[in-house]
Design a protein around this motif. Sequence first.
Motif, PDB file in Angstrom:
ATOM      1  N   GLY A  26      27.329   8.885  23.891  1.00  0.00           N
ATOM      2  CA  GLY A  26      27.492  10.102  23.114  1.00  0.00           C
ATOM      3  C   GLY A  26      28.894  10.645  23.276  1.00  0.00           C
ATOM      4  O   GLY A  26      29.763  10.021  23.897  1.00  0.00           O
ATOM      5  N   ILE A  27      29.102  11.817  22.743  1.00  0.00           N
ATOM      6  CA  ILE A  27      30.456  12.359  22.693  1.00  0.00           C
ATOM      7  C   ILE A  27      31.026  12.643  24.081  1.00  0.00           C
ATOM      8  O   ILE A  27      32.246  12.691  24.266  1.00  0.00           O
ATOM      9  CB  ILE A  27      30.472  13.621  21.810  1.00  0.00           C
ATOM     10  CG1 ILE A  27      31.894  13.901  21.341  1.00  0.00           C
ATOM     11  CG2 ILE A  27      29.872  14.811  22.542  1.00  0.00           C
ATOM     12  CD1 ILE A  27      31.965  14.808  20.160  1.00  0.00           C
ATOM     13  N   ASP A  28      30.163  12.819  25.081  1.00  0.00           N
ATOM     14  CA  ASP A  28      30.639  13.120  26.431  1.00  0.00           C
ATOM     15  C   ASP A  28      30.778  11.878  27.304  1.00  0.00           C
ATOM     16  O   ASP A  28      31.119  11.977  28.486  1.00  0.00           O
ATOM     17  CB  ASP A  28      29.689  14.114  27.109  1.00  0.00           C
ATOM     18  CG  ASP A  28      29.692  15.469  26.415  1.00  0.00           C
ATOM     19  OD1 ASP A  28      30.780  15.887  25.960  1.00  0.00           O
ATOM     20  OD2 ASP A  28      28.621  16.093  26.310  1.00  0.00           O
ATOM     21  N   ALA A  29      30.514  10.706  26.729  1.00  0.00           N
ATOM     22  CA  ALA A  29      30.596   9.474  27.513  1.00  0.00           C
ATOM     23  C   ALA A  29      32.005   8.905  27.503  1.00  0.00           C
ATOM     24  O   ALA A  29      32.704   8.952  26.491  1.00  0.00           O
ATOM     25  CB  ALA A  29      29.613   8.442  26.959  1.00  0.00           C
TER      26      ALA A  29
ATOM     27  N   PRO B 254      45.247   6.345  27.472  1.00  0.00           N
ATOM     28  CA  PRO B 254      44.340   6.193  28.618  1.00  0.00           C
ATOM     29  C   PRO B 254      44.099   7.478  29.405  1.00  0.00           C
ATOM     30  O   PRO B 254      43.104   7.557  30.149  1.00  0.00           O
ATOM     31  CB  PRO B 254      45.045   5.146  29.486  1.00  0.00           C
ATOM     32  CG  PRO B 254      45.945   4.402  28.539  1.00  0.00           C
ATOM     33  CD  PRO B 254      46.389   5.420  27.547  1.00  0.00           C
ATOM     34  N   SER B 255      44.942   8.473  29.253  1.00  0.00           N
ATOM     35  CA  SER B 255      44.727   9.735  29.972  1.00  0.00           C
ATOM     36  C   SER B 255      43.484  10.458  29.482  1.00  0.00           C
ATOM     37  O   SER B 255      42.957  11.338  30.174  1.00  0.00           O
ATOM     38  CB  SER B 255      45.952  10.636  29.834  1.00  0.00           C
ATOM     39  OG  SER B 255      46.191  10.950  28.475  1.00  0.00           O
ATOM     40  N   SER B 256      43.029  10.113  28.285  1.00  0.00           N
ATOM     41  CA  SER B 256      41.815  10.702  27.734  1.00  0.00           C
ATOM     42  C   SER B 256      40.763   9.605  27.624  1.00  0.00           C
ATOM     43  O   SER B 256      40.906   8.666  26.843  1.00  0.00           O
ATOM     44  CB  SER B 256      42.079  11.324  26.365  1.00  0.00           C
ATOM     45  OG  SER B 256      40.906  11.925  25.855  1.00  0.00           O
ATOM     46  N   LYS B 257      39.704   9.693  28.415  1.00  0.00           N
ATOM     47  CA  LYS B 257      38.689   8.642  28.475  1.00  0.00           C
ATOM     48  C   LYS B 257      37.634   8.780  27.380  1.00  0.00           C
ATOM     49  O   LYS B 257      36.890   7.831  27.125  1.00  0.00           O
ATOM     50  CB  LYS B 257      37.995   8.659  29.841  1.00  0.00           C
ATOM     51  CG  LYS B 257      38.944   8.505  31.023  1.00  0.00           C
ATOM     52  CD  LYS B 257      39.691   7.182  30.991  1.00  0.00           C
ATOM     53  CE  LYS B 257      40.577   7.028  32.235  1.00  0.00           C
ATOM     54  NZ  LYS B 257      41.370   5.775  32.191  1.00  0.00           N
ATOM     55  N   LYS B 258      37.553   9.930  26.761  1.00  0.00           N
ATOM     56  CA  LYS B 258      36.569  10.171  25.707  1.00  0.00           C
ATOM     57  C   LYS B 258      37.241  10.068  24.350  1.00  0.00           C
ATOM     58  O   LYS B 258      38.427  10.384  24.204  1.00  0.00           O
ATOM     59  CB  LYS B 258      35.906  11.528  25.897  1.00  0.00           C
ATOM     60  CG  LYS B 258      35.123  11.635  27.209  1.00  0.00           C
ATOM     61  CD  LYS B 258      34.642  13.043  27.469  1.00  0.00           C
ATOM     62  CE  LYS B 258      33.787  13.079  28.729  1.00  0.00           C
ATOM     63  NZ  LYS B 258      34.471  12.581  29.915  1.00  0.00           N
ATOM     64  N   LEU B 259      36.490   9.643  23.347  1.00  0.00           N
ATOM     65  CA  LEU B 259      37.080   9.425  22.027  1.00  0.00           C
ATOM     66  C   LEU B 259      37.343  10.715  21.268  1.00  0.00           C
ATOM     67  O   LEU B 259      38.238  10.771  20.427  1.00  0.00           O
ATOM     68  CB  LEU B 259      36.176   8.514  21.193  1.00  0.00           C
ATOM     69  CG  LEU B 259      35.956   7.099  21.719  1.00  0.00           C
ATOM     70  CD1 LEU B 259      35.242   6.263  20.660  1.00  0.00           C
ATOM     71  CD2 LEU B 259      37.279   6.441  22.119  1.00  0.00           C
ATOM     72  N   CYS B 260      36.557  11.743  21.519  1.00  0.00           N
ATOM     73  CA  CYS B 260      36.685  13.011  20.790  1.00  0.00           C
ATOM     74  C   CYS B 260      36.839  14.154  21.778  1.00  0.00           C
ATOM     75  O   CYS B 260      36.245  14.138  22.857  1.00  0.00           O
ATOM     76  CB  CYS B 260      35.466  13.252  19.905  1.00  0.00           C
ATOM     77  SG  CYS B 260      35.202  11.999  18.626  1.00  0.00           S
TER      78      CYS B 260
ATOM     79  N   GLN C  19      28.317   5.152  19.242  1.00  0.00           N
ATOM     80  CA  GLN C  19      27.571   5.603  20.421  1.00  0.00           C
ATOM     81  C   GLN C  19      28.452   6.355  21.414  1.00  0.00           C
ATOM     82  O   GLN C  19      27.961   6.899  22.403  1.00  0.00           O
ATOM     83  CB  GLN C  19      26.885   4.419  21.111  1.00  0.00           C
ATOM     84  CG  GLN C  19      27.826   3.409  21.748  1.00  0.00           C
ATOM     85  CD  GLN C  19      28.217   2.291  20.796  1.00  0.00           C
ATOM     86  OE1 GLN C  19      28.440   2.517  19.617  1.00  0.00           O
ATOM     87  NE2 GLN C  19      28.300   1.065  21.326  1.00  0.00           N
ATOM     88  N   TYR C  20      29.755   6.424  21.142  1.00  0.00           N
ATOM     89  CA  TYR C  20      30.669   7.196  21.998  1.00  0.00           C
ATOM     90  C   TYR C  20      31.221   8.420  21.259  1.00  0.00           C
ATOM     91  O   TYR C  20      32.257   8.962  21.640  1.00  0.00           O
ATOM     92  CB  TYR C  20      31.791   6.291  22.517  1.00  0.00           C
ATOM     93  CG  TYR C  20      31.245   5.229  23.420  1.00  0.00           C
ATOM     94  CD1 TYR C  20      30.995   5.493  24.763  1.00  0.00           C
ATOM     95  CD2 TYR C  20      30.925   3.966  22.919  1.00  0.00           C
ATOM     96  CE1 TYR C  20      30.443   4.530  25.593  1.00  0.00           C
ATOM     97  CE2 TYR C  20      30.369   2.991  23.741  1.00  0.00           C
ATOM     98  CZ  TYR C  20      30.126   3.277  25.077  1.00  0.00           C
ATOM     99  OH  TYR C  20      29.575   2.332  25.894  1.00  0.00           O
TER     100      TYR C  20
END
Length: 415
Positions: free
Chosen positions: A137-140, A242-248, A155-156
């Motif tokens: 999900g968005i927090d993964a 890479p500093s941001s691991k989540k897509l959104c 799914q991300y």
Amino acid sequence: MKATVLNIAIAASIAAGAAAQPHHHGHHHHKKNSPAEKREVETTYVPATVTQYKLGNEEVSAEEAKAGLDKGLYVVVGETTPTFTPPPKPVVTSSSSKEDAVFIQKITSSSSSAYPTTTSSAPAATSSAASTGGATGIDADFPDKTLKCTEFPEQYGAVPLDYLGLGGWTGLQFTPDYHAGDLSISYIETGVKGMAKQAGFYSYACPEGYVKSQWPEAQGSTAQSVGGLRCNEDGYLELSRPSSKKLCEPGVGGVSIKNDMSKNVAVCRTDYPGIEAMVIPVDAQPGTTRNLANIASSDYYQWGGKPTTLQYYVNQPGISVEDGCLWNCPVDHDECGNWAPTILGVGKAADGNTYISLFPNTPTSSAKPRGMNINITGDVSVPCYFKDGQYAVGNAGCTTTIPSGGKAVVHFTDA
């Protein structure tokens, strides 16, 4: 593949004594927890009246730029907004002039952005999606170099836009000569429906109120913006930031759309950084309120070292998002999609204010909104609207601000 023409803040309202830090574009958010009290402010209007168009280092006329944009020969590859400095004493000026530069580039047949339409409908934005296993999900966190480039990472948290015909992606930028660590990207080919997937950058939409978090440090060598996950040479998706691991990531909020019209309004955000086409939909159905993504400009994507903002194309009433949120709109072509009549720009500046601009889509389109009024209400510093065929401040549009913690509603009503 169009970033907006550069008069996003055509008439900025500036609080007395505040150092104005208007958002710079692009298109392109801090959390607000409680509405702030309205401020008593004095304002000054600073209209931008001169726009330069440059092809490489050569200046071209507005007529040539418009003709090239209309024919699809040019695209705008980046944009900034003027920096406004308030005068010692706030005054209302009747005229002012500031030169802004709009950078355009020629399009080759391999970099066309005229996406074909499909019969599938735009999916509703959701905060999470089902998965066969694990926390998603968005927090993964996105699993680097695990998903193949042929797999859309719904799914991300990414939202597929199937009507674009790009496998759910909002845009594809193939960069065969790019290698990790390069300082810039010299060759970029815009992918279109039917092209085989290649190494490059795959951009995506996020749920309502969210923006994508991925773009590479290296950008186009001739001022193109580049954004999305990287499809590497082995055919796997990897984080480009890479500093941001989540897509959104969530925007800073504060701005919404309320549609009290009898018809829907397709509001389309540009895919920025990325192909810069107006393809990310906000479907404002009659009687609904929708949240608009808003960014803290200084904390988001930087174009040429300058902060950026988000841009929304507002189509004529009654046009679906599947038709209006395309470059070449198949319905009422000269008044929707890339030729939509008006543009809404939003971004929270370093001074804490969110700047909201409403302005005509010139020189690309000569259309005006038909059968609708647009009024920005709430904790706004000055009136900004399109009403009865006219903008609040002349023909160039208007800009208003809300303070940190403030709220603004972009209100659509029947004219």
